[in-house]
Write an enzyme that holds these catalytic residues in place. Structure first.
Site, PDB file in Angstrom:
ATOM      1  CG  ASP A 110      27.929   2.188  24.701  1.00  0.00           C
ATOM      2  OD1 ASP A 110      28.004   3.284  24.126  1.00  0.00           O
ATOM      3  OD2 ASP A 110      28.568   1.188  24.343  1.00  0.00           O
ATOM      4  CG  ASP A 328      29.237   4.870  20.685  1.00  0.00           C
ATOM      5  OD1 ASP A 328      28.471   4.587  21.630  1.00  0.00           O
ATOM      6  OD2 ASP A 328      30.453   4.626  20.698  1.00  0.00           O
TER       7      ASP A 328
END
Length: 504
Positions: A110, A328
């Site tokens: 992530d 993201d």
């Protein structure tokens, strides 16, 4: 006098011999911190979607995961990463191993967070996990970090001191945007990435969180933790930087395609991860204040988005705030502030010769969809993102819409979402999601503080391990361990010899 001179010569010979020995040991120990890299310092990992039948985390029932808060050379090591795509799912799950002997875990890779963590035994407050948890008591290389260690004092604010038995240990408490949280102790251990080429890549003394209390309704039972790629000095990028050629990485993500469920992308670290060449555009990364809620995200400045030839400014007032959006990989949709979203979707309606359908989503509000399964019907909705510095990134319908079904109807729904629908705590949040990044090499250079985009077919890029962001081979066949050892040995030796010469 002759005897004295001879004695002095012998003493200097002995000193030089000792210095050579010390330099050799220093260089050897430095290289020992990293093993298995056979390219020129960089290496890559394979990205496989979680919904692929080849994935160890194959799960058709998983739905949209949370938004995150405070995922070459044929000899290049490759490790598996899987990506969940059901109902807009944006997680990329990376296989790695922790400890000695290595213990396999599957963690979400992530860019929206910076901590590496996994669930650890004993775990009285853990979410349900199908696979066994990592037991640090069984690893011979596991070490808890004490409070006085620099790793505890020079990291993110989520680290603090706590008492465990008769010891003061470094602990962490990390909370994500959806209020999912992980709490445990900060530790060091060997991290090993599985190698598609058959050669594992290991890094010693990597700082990570050993979670003993982890809660959140969006944590999957197949997920065993997180690998943070976000800003900060404890992310995996910064920790392995000395061994791979610097603080830089890039990824090439495949878009969700129900007809190509086995398609894979690539994540590359260090040398060879640079995104350059024809078609590449760059924009500055913006550093936020450490007290900012999103301080560890990769912020960029978006001036606006065009629908066809019609430009829609990010802010209707005409002013543009620096770092108004962050990238993201853990969130597949692109989230926009309400006013910007409303104006943009009005232009999409004008550009597409179909009547839109609003579909209710119990978890994510209302979705903007079209009653068609053919992307060609949405060609008029080509979007162009205008970044600070003049860079323009064009998104095709495949990157702006995704396939889904509602009551038996096949739909194409927008990957753009209103912040009021998905981020009730921050109505002005703007997130550049992973699907908008798909079919691009996206390169993060944390030394120059830039992010670069280069359009490509990531399905082909993952199939050709020699490819990189500039289309060149990322490896030259030399052993980076040899290069590193050579460099440290001779740097050390030259410094000591200069000291001896000037002391004569």
């Amino acid at each position: 006098m002759a005897a004295a001179g001879t004695t002095a010569l012998y003493n200097h010979i002995i000193l030089i011999t000792v210095l050579i020995y010390l330099c050799h040991n220093s260089a050897t120990s430095r290289v020992a911190a990293c093993s298995g890299i056979s390219t020129n310092g960089g290496f890559s990992v394979l990205l496989t979607r979680r919904n692929s039948p080849n994935s160890p985390l194959y799960n058709r029932n998983k739905v949209f995961r949370r938004l995150m808060g405070p995922a070459g050379d044929q000899n290049s090591p490759q490790s598996e990463i899987t990506r969940d795509t059901i109902d807009g799912e944006g997680a990329h799950v990376m296989k790695l191993s922790i400890g000695t002997p290595p213990f396999d875990i599957y963690t979400v890779a992530d860019t929206g967070s910076s901590l590496i963590w996994t669930q650890c035994e004993p775990c009285p407050g853990c979410y349900k996990q199908k696979k066994p948890m990592f037991d640090p008591r069984k690893s011979s290389t596991y070490h808890i970090i004490p409070c006085y260690a620099p790793e505890c004092n020079a990291t993110i604010d989520d680290f603090s001191c706590s008492r465990s038995g008769d010891q003061n240990v470094c602990s962490y408490n990390y909370v994500y945007m959806d209020q999912s949280k992980t709490h445990g102790v900060v530790a060091k251990d060997t991290i090993t990435l599985a190698s598609g080429s058959g050669k594992p890549v290991s890094f010693k003394d990597v700082v990570f969180g050993c979670g003993h209390n982890n809660t959140g309704e969006n944590f999957s039972e197949n997920q065993m933790g997180m690998v943070g790629l976000g800003l900060g000095n404890i992310n995996i990028v910064s920790q392995i930087a000395p061994y791979v050629g610097g603080r830089k990485f890039s990824h090439c993500l495949v878009p969700f395609d129900p007809d190509h469920t086995n398609a894979a992308g690539t994540l590359r670290f260090g040398n060879g991860s640079e995104v350059t060449g024809e078609g590449a555009v760059s924009t500055p990364l913006i550093i936020k204040d450490q007290n900012d809620r999103y301080a560890y995200q990769y912020h960029v400045t978006v001036e606006g988005i065009s629908v066809g030839n019609t430009f829609v400014p990010f802010d209707s007032s005409g002013s543009v705030s620096k770092g108004n959006m962050f990238l993201d990989s853990g969130t597949q949709v692109t989230v926009l502030p309400q006013d910007f979203y409303g104006q943009l979707m009005e232009q999409v309606k004008k550009a597409v010769d179909l009547k839109p359908v609003l579909v209710g989503d119990p978890k994510n509000g209302t979705r903007f969809c079209y009653n068609t399964s053919t992307l060609d019907h949405l060609k008029g909705a080509t979007l162009t993102v205008h970044f600070d510095g003049g860079g323009k990134v064009q998104l095709t319908p495949e990157q702006a819409f995704f396939h889904t079904e509602d009551d038996g109807y096949k739909l194409l729904c927008s990957m753009l979402m209103n912040a009021t629908e998905v981020a009730s705590e921050d109505l002005n949040v703007a997130i550049y999601g992973s699907n908008a990044q798909s079919n691009f090499w996206v390169g993060f250079d944390l030394e120059r503080m830039t992010v670069s985009f280069k359009p490509t077919d990531c399905r082909k890029s993952s199939g050709d391990r020699k490819s990189s962001g500039d289309g060149k081979s990322s490896g030259d066949g030399k052993s980076s361990s040899t290069v590193i050892q050579f460099s440290y040995f001779y740097t050390c030796l030259i410094n000591f010899l200069l000291f001896v010469i000037f002391s004569l």
